[in-house]
Design an enzyme around this catalytic site. Structure first.
Site, short mmCIF file in Angstrom:
data_model
loop_
_atom_site.label_atom_id
_atom_site.label_comp_id
_atom_site.label_asym_id
_atom_site.label_seq_id
_atom_site.Cartn_x
_atom_site.Cartn_y
_atom_site.Cartn_z
N LYS A 76 0.94 -1.08 -0.04
CA LYS A 76 -0.06 0.07 0.02
C LYS A 76 0.99 1.21 -0.03
O LYS A 76 1.84 1.38 0.66
CB LYS A 76 -0.82 0.17 1.18
CG LYS A 76 -2.01 0.95 1.28
CD LYS A 76 -2.95 0.88 2.63
CE LYS A 76 -3.81 1.93 2.62
NZ LYS A 76 -4.74 1.68 3.94
N SER A 151 -9.63 1.78 3.09
CA SER A 151 -8.77 2.65 2.20
C SER A 151 -7.94 1.51 1.57
O SER A 151 -7.31 2.26 0.57
CB SER A 151 -8.14 3.62 3.10
OG SER A 151 -7.19 3.06 4.05
N SER A 175 -10.04 -0.63 7.14
CA SER A 175 -9.16 -0.49 5.81
C SER A 175 -8.45 -1.74 5.34
O SER A 175 -8.31 -1.77 4.12
CB SER A 175 -8.31 0.90 5.87
OG SER A 175 -8.91 1.88 5.69
#
Lengths: 486, 484, 95
Positions: A76, A151, A175
């Site tokens: 990420k 997210s 997330s």
């Protein structure tokens, strides 16, 4: 190769069926061909990946390969990577190449894994749909009209689409678990403090935790083993032994006590999700588990408490983005205040600004006690709910999200978007671990079963998740997109 | 009207740790700009603070040194505001649960009287960087080397009633932190900085007046001057029918006045909240006890011991205990010579005079405590007289010999106590001074005592200062009186 | 607790976020609804509950006082928007 689990790929590498370079090249080719439609990567580090893959192959040839050597994954874009753009999904950091590696990036590199690049995400990890990225929304590979969740939406979508077998995400209010559920993969949020936050760009420091997203619980076990453990650079990272998370995956579940929080099956739960979760529970019963209802009476207060605590911490954590030492700086500032105000107004997106404003307001004089202190008190009550429940049962189960992936653009109102995180957010407030595993579909959109354990019970969660995956094949389903374009 | 001044001080002391409070960057002074600002100090994305154990130990030592409560738990908070020398947009500090609770500091006033000033608390925090205002094309340059240097902020109660008391308090704090070795106390380099809260009220009134805060007063002298100016300003203002505004002021040493900082700046709202990157600091009793047991003797205790054990005056005890270096020097001299009063006289007299003349501190003294002690031994055992001793001291100071004994030997300063030798010198002087002898004989017996000085001087001169003056005096008196 | 236009402007200023009037009005609306949701907390009796800042009851670990960092100024300043003579430049700060 693209539809295999990490564990299967590791076996292939060991058996010499393919090299890390071949595997890496194959996946880089897929990213090149497919990600234009998915937008799951912000940065692809192809050259570095191939060089690392070659090293991994050399290591293997020298007989020095570890269990993860040569396995590709993605990070990420919240994890700092040395000399590689680390944007956190924000215009603010569009020009930022971190001068260091995050703790988990070092560990994954030391384990010999090959990073293919940095995945898309909601800006500063603030969002539940990945629509808040400066780099544009990510599509859900199961259904291009749907969001991948957020997210860590880029990580989830990339894994689901077969661009990479596993990715690292972060989870502040769901997330990892919610995008894993939306994309039909397995995602684990470890206990707060289990994994180093060093070099992981902070959203809400007392809630943020990194964890693996992959195609099976077994894969998550291997990745967690690689990244967990003490890091002297993070004061909140615990000095506690890291067990072999794969060791007990096969332990039988007979006698397992499962609690179903009644509050997780109330109004607002999509019937398809409810029925998928009920079906999953039946599978567990067939595996020898007993099931009982429990209550987490303060569940209702988790979202309000979270939307005080997380924005408060965020408002302070994001003050360092001031256009002085790194990051976006406005053109020709007239004075210092102008430099700050314009750099930040231009650098941050709408949701980030919204949370900074909320956090600033609730911390300010006259409001602190009513909001922040109150939320901290409620946070204790929420944690106590879980601790009380774990006196009665081994694990809790419920939906990861009240609905399957919703349509892009469906939740224009911030509050209705926030309410999507009803089942995941309390977990972060309490600091306990949680895992989402694929448990069915609503049409072509996956549904996630969430399993929660007490602090540091990751091995148990992974065992419970793995046994489900031995008995079901939801985690083996792949979106048509991944196959049609193979 | 009679006015009473009320003063409280916030003293920021840079702790003498090697590395910063939350990072492993060096705290050394004077490095190239930003060469000692690491990722944590710069507030780069993703980096995190880890607390320096030495900063904690030093804060606790200070607390023990002022007999303060040391709470079991202390917590770091964030103080949020934007300023270019504050890289993260917040300062990590301790707002609600400081590491040092209430304590007190004893100050000594001119007359040797003492007064206790209460300390409200002391807390740990990180220092900010520096803004350099030289012209960089109309821009300001930011150096963050200092950012993250550990500070102990010591907050007094408003217990001081004059500029002198405030200066004495600041000196007492300086002396405590340097005794403890937790700070170099160098005010010129900013190792110790001070904000002064000043208000005035009619004598006898209980309620405090409105206070002004004078920022960054960075020398003992400036503290006195800034307060004196500010008190006068406030009294004049009130007597002219005005009102003191609560505000922040700056002391301008050039103009010798305090000036209001821009008041258009809105009231700050620092939005303190517990730093989520740091956990509560818990100090167990054994740790605190250990620090207490290993605490050096502090100035107030030393002063009392110098008075009680050594029989020194309050003034002497105060001077000799003012700094740890001075006290240690004095104690060593005393140990070598065995006479506290002689040691005190020499350290405060000859030695301090020489140091002052050359602008040296005691640490730089060319005459070590051992050498001075040995010199005093030679006075005490009558090897040399007082005058010769001063010569020996000067010779030691200028490096003319390795020891008092060597210098005495080389310069032939050994005191002559041989009666025969002195007698022949006396006889010679009497013979050479017929006029003075006649005057002596003709004088009233009660005036002769004064006149004998001339003869003593001549004999001492003849002995090149080595004769024992008491002996010369007694023998001369006998000889002269015999002539009368 | 209701939030007013002035509160939004004040928060924006404290947070050094430039907002124009239109944006301020937009955020006022959002923040009002978020705070309304947050206000549910007020219904809960939390008398006597100790606020919880961290999910684990852990205490701060201390670091040995050692200099472990070397000068990496060049690396760190590579991503800086304005630097001269090793200093970060900002518009003139008026003392």
């Amino acid at each position: 190769m693209h539809d295999k689990t990490l564990t299967e790929l590791a076996a292939g590498l060991r058996a010499g069926e393919f090299s890390s370079r071949e595997l890496t090249q194959d996946l880089l080719g897929r990213i090149d061909r497919l990600d234009g439609r998915l937008n799951s990567f912000i940065t692809v580090t192809a050259d570095q990946a191939l060089a690392t893959a070659d090293q991994a192959d050399a290591t293997r040839a020298a007989g020095e390969a570890g269990p993860l050597t040569g396995l590709p994954l993605a990070l990420k874009d919240i994890f700092c990577t040395r000399d590689v753009k680390t944007s956190c999904g924000s215009r603010m950091l569009d020009n930022f190449a971190a001068p260091y590696d995050a703790g988990i990036v070092e560990r994954l590199a030391n384990a010999g894994t090959v990073s293919l690049g940095k995945t898309n995400m909601d800006e500063f990890a603030m969002g539940s749909s990945n629509e808040n990225s400066f780099y544009g929304p990510v599509k859900n590979p199961w259904d291009f009209d749907a969001v991948p969740g957020g997210s860590s939406g880029g990580s989830a979508a990339a894994v689901a689409a077969g661009l990479v077998p596993a990715a690292m995400g972060t989870d502040t209010g769901g997330s990892i678990r919610q995008p894993a559920a939306f994309c039909g993969i397995t995602g684990l949020k470890p206990t707060y403090g289990r994994v180093s936050r060093y070099g992981m760009i902070a959203y809400a420091s007392s809630l943020d935790q990194a964890g693996p997203m992959a195609r099976s619980a077994e894969d998550c076990a291997h990745l967690l083993g690689a990244v967990a453990g003490h890091d002297v650079r993070d004061s909140t990272c615990v000095a506690r032994g890291v067990p072999d998370y794969a060791a007990d995956l096969d332990a039988p579940l007979s006698g397992l006590k499962i609690g179903l929080p009644t509050e997780y099956f109330g109004d607002g739960l999509d019937p398809a999700v409810a029925s998928a979760v009920r079906e999953a529970i039946k599978v567990y019963e067939s595996l020898g588990a007993t099931v009982m209802d429990v209550s987490l009476p303060h569940t209702h207060y988790a979202i309000p408490a979270y939307y005080v605590i997380a924005p408060a911490e965020a408002s302070s954590n994001l003050s360092r983005y001031d256009g002085v030492r790194f990051g976006h700086r406005c053109e020709d500032p007239t004075d210092l205040v102008d430099l700050y105000k314009r750099s930040r107004a231009e650098g941050f997106g709408e949701e980030v600004k919204r949370r900074i404003l909320i956090g600033t307001h609730t911390l300010s004089e006259g409001f602190f006690d009513a909001y922040y202190k109150k939320a901290q008190q409620v946070r204790r009550l929420i944690r106590q709910d879980f601790l009380d429940a774990f006196d009665e049962v081994d694990v809790l189960m419920g939906p990861a999200s009240p609905t399957p992936a919703f349509d892009l653009g469906a939740n224009k109102d911030p509050v209705s978007m926030y309410l999507q995180d009803i089942y995941t957010i309390a977990v972060n407030l309490a600091g306990i671990p949680g895992i989402s595993v694929p448990a069915g579909f609503s049409g072509n959109r996956p549904i996630g079963l969430q399993i929660l354990g007490t602090h540091f019970a990751e091995a148990r969660l992974l065992n419970v998740a793995h046994q489900f995956q031995q008995a079901t094949d939801w985690h083996l389903r792949r979106p048509a997109f991944a196959e049609e374009s193979a | 009207m009679q006015w009473e001044t009320v003063i409280g001080l916030e003293v920021h002391v840079q702790l003498a740790t090697r590395s910063k409070i939350f990072s492993g960057a060096s705290t050394a002074f004077g490095a190239e700009p930003n060469s000692q600002a690491c990722a944590v100090d710069l507030g780069l994305p993703g980096v995190l603070p880890v607390l320096n154990e030495q900063a904690v130990a030093m804060a606790v030592q200070f607390g023990l040194g002022i007999h303060a409560e040391i709470p079991e738990v202390s917590v770091f908070d964030r103080k949020n505001y934007f300023y270019p020398d504050l890289p993260k947009g917040y300062q990590t500090s301790q707002m609600y649960q400081p590491i040092v609770g209430p304590g007190e500091v004893e100050i000594t006033l001119d007359e040797g009287a003492t007064k206790r000033i209460r300390v409200h608390h002391a807390h740990l925090e990180e220092d900010a960087g520096k803004s350099l205002h030289e012209d960089f094309h109309g821009m300001t340059g930011i150096d963050l080397n200092r950012a993250g240097t550990p500070l102990l902020e010591i907050v007094s109660e408003p217990d001081m009633r004059s500029a002198k008391e405030a200066a004495a308090y600041l000196k007492a704090i300086h002396s405590i932190v340097t005794y403890l070795g937790i700070s170099d106390g160098n005010m010129a380099e900013g190792s110790m900085r001070c904000d002064v809260n000043v208000s005035v009220r009619p004598a006898g009134q209980e309620a405090f007046g409105t206070r002004a805060e004078i920022k960054n007063v960075n020398s003992f002298r400036f503290v006195e001057r800034a307060i004196e100016f500010e008190v006068e300003r406030q009294i004049e203002l009130i007597e002219d029918g005005g009102e003191v505004v609560q505000e922040t002021r700056l002391f301008d040493p050039e103009a010798d006045e305090t000036r209001s900082m821009r008041t258009k700046e809105e009231a700050n709202d620092y939005r303190y909240f517990p730093c989520p990157d740091l956990l509560p600091v818990v100090l167990d009793q054994a740790y605190v006890d250990h620090l207490r047991d290993t605490l050096p003797e502090l100035p107030a205790d030393k002063r009392a011991r110098f008075e009680n054990e050594f029989g020194l005056s309050a003034y002497d005890a105060g001077v000799l205990s003012a700094s740890r270096a001075m006290a240690e020097y004095f104690e060593r001299v005393k140990e070598v010579c065995g006479d506290a009063k002689q040691a005190a006289n020499w350290v405060q007299g000859e030695l301090s005079g020489a140091l002052n003349r050359e602008g040296l501190t005691i640490a730089d003294s060319p005459v070590s405590a051992d050498r001075l002690g040995e010199l005093i031994v030679r006075v005490l055992d009558d090897t040399i007289n007082g005058k010769a001793a001063k010569q020996v001291f000067q010779a030691l100071w200028h490096g003319e010999g390795d020891s008092a004994d060597a210098i005495i030997e080389a310069k032939g300063l050994k005191q002559v106590t041989d009666t025969g030798a002195i007698e022949s010198m006396i006889d010679q002087v009497i013979e050479d001074s017929p006029v003075q002898v006649a005057q002596y004989r003709d004088a009233e017996p009660e005036k002769r005592g004064k006149m004998i000085g001339y003869f003593v001087g001549q004999v001492m001169k003849a002995s090149r200062g080595t004769a024992n003056p008491q002996q010369v005096n007694a023998m001369l008196k006998d000889k002269l009186d015999a002539l009368c | 607790m209701a939030i007013e236009h002035a509160d939004v402007l004040r928060a924006a200023h404290l947070a050094r976020l430039g907002l124009d009037e239109g944006e301020a009005a937009h955020y006022l609306d959002d923040l009002g609804r978020i705070l309304e949701m947050v206000d549910q907390l007020q219904a809960l009796d939390t008398e006597g509950v100790t606020p919880m800042a961290h999910p684990l009851d852990a205490t701060q670990r201390l670091r040995a006082d050692e200099v472990t960092e070397t000068d990496q100024r060049d690396d760190f300043q590579r991503c800086a928007p304005a630097v001269e003579n090793g200093l970060y430049l900002v518009p003139r700060v008026v003392e």
